[in-house]
Write an enzyme that holds these catalytic residues in place. Structure first.
Site, PDB file in Angstrom:
ATOM      1  N   LEU A  42     -81.001  56.310  53.592  1.00 29.30           N
ATOM      2  CA  LEU A  42     -80.812  57.594  52.937  1.00 29.30           C
ATOM      3  C   LEU A  42     -81.299  58.626  53.933  1.00 29.30           C
ATOM      4  CD1 LEU A  42     -79.915  58.795  50.219  1.00 29.30           C
ATOM      5  CD2 LEU A  42     -82.261  58.564  49.419  1.00 29.30           C
ATOM      6  N   ASP A  43     -80.466  59.579  54.282  1.00 27.90           N
ATOM      7  CA  ASP A  43     -80.805  60.558  55.312  1.00 27.90           C
ATOM      8  C   ASP A  43     -82.108  61.278  55.020  1.00 27.90           C
ATOM      9  OD1 ASP A  43     -78.466  60.110  56.842  1.00 27.90           O
ATOM     10  OD2 ASP A  43     -77.324  61.401  55.497  1.00 27.90           O
TER      11      ASP A  43
END
Length: 188
Positions: free
Chosen positions: A41-42
């Site tokens: 997840l960025d």
């Protein structure tokens, strides 16, 4: 016995245990040895991140082959038209090719935790929220999809992966989750 952890990854935290400044890695939140993220997840996204010590389970959760649905709550700039939503539902063409169809709908602003720093607010530009479910996991895919239909993402929260959800977890909190009985594919 394998272990599966649900983490509400805060904004500005890397999906890794090392390589960042204090307060910017998973090591600052999860003190469990030998677990690793199943997918990523960025840093500028928040929400559900699954961690496990089981390599096979990790691969199954993160592999596009299993098409495990991932639902995001997306705050966008502007108010998407039905035409824009239809494009998301049919799949949009990005620079790395067309996406699979997504489930997309306008939703009321969800009751979420405050983000630090908050999303920029502009009086002259309205914003709105979408629920967007995809079965792929390309780099920054949701952000690129909303931009492709003319509504840039302001805030991105992964709410659910398969049947696992971040509901009830504050940013930085985690809990153990039940393992799937026969693998993620059966949970989709």
């Amino acid at each position: 016995m394998s272990r599966l952890i649900l983490l509400n990854k805060p904004f500005n935290v890397l999906s890794q245990f090392s390589g960042g400044n204090p307060g910017e890695t998973l090591a600052d939140f999860v003190k469990v040895p030998e677990v690793y993220p199943a997918g990523r997840l960025d840093k500028d996204s928040e929400g559900l991140l699954l961690l496990t010590d089981d390599g096979r389970l990790q691969a199954e959760i993160s592999s596009p082959r299993f098409k495990l649905p991932k639902t995001y709550l997306v705050q966008v700039e502007g108010i998407p038209t039905e035409e824009a939503l239809q494009k998301l539902r049919k799949g949009v063409t990005l620079n790395d090719g067309p996406t699979l169809p997504a489930k997309a709908k306008l939703i009321d602003p969800p009751a979420l935790w405050d983000r630090n720093p908050p999303v920029r607010y502009r009086k002259s530009v309205p914003d709105s929220w979408l629920s967007l479910t995809i079965t792929e996991g390309r780099n920054r895919q949701v952000r690129r999809m909303t931009a492709a239909v003319g509504f840039p993402t302001l805030r991105l929260v992964r709410w659910q992966i398969g049947d696992w959800t971040v509901e009830g977890l504050a940013p930085g909190e985690w809990q153990d989750a039940p393992l799937p009985k026969t693998g993620p594919k059966s949970r989709a």
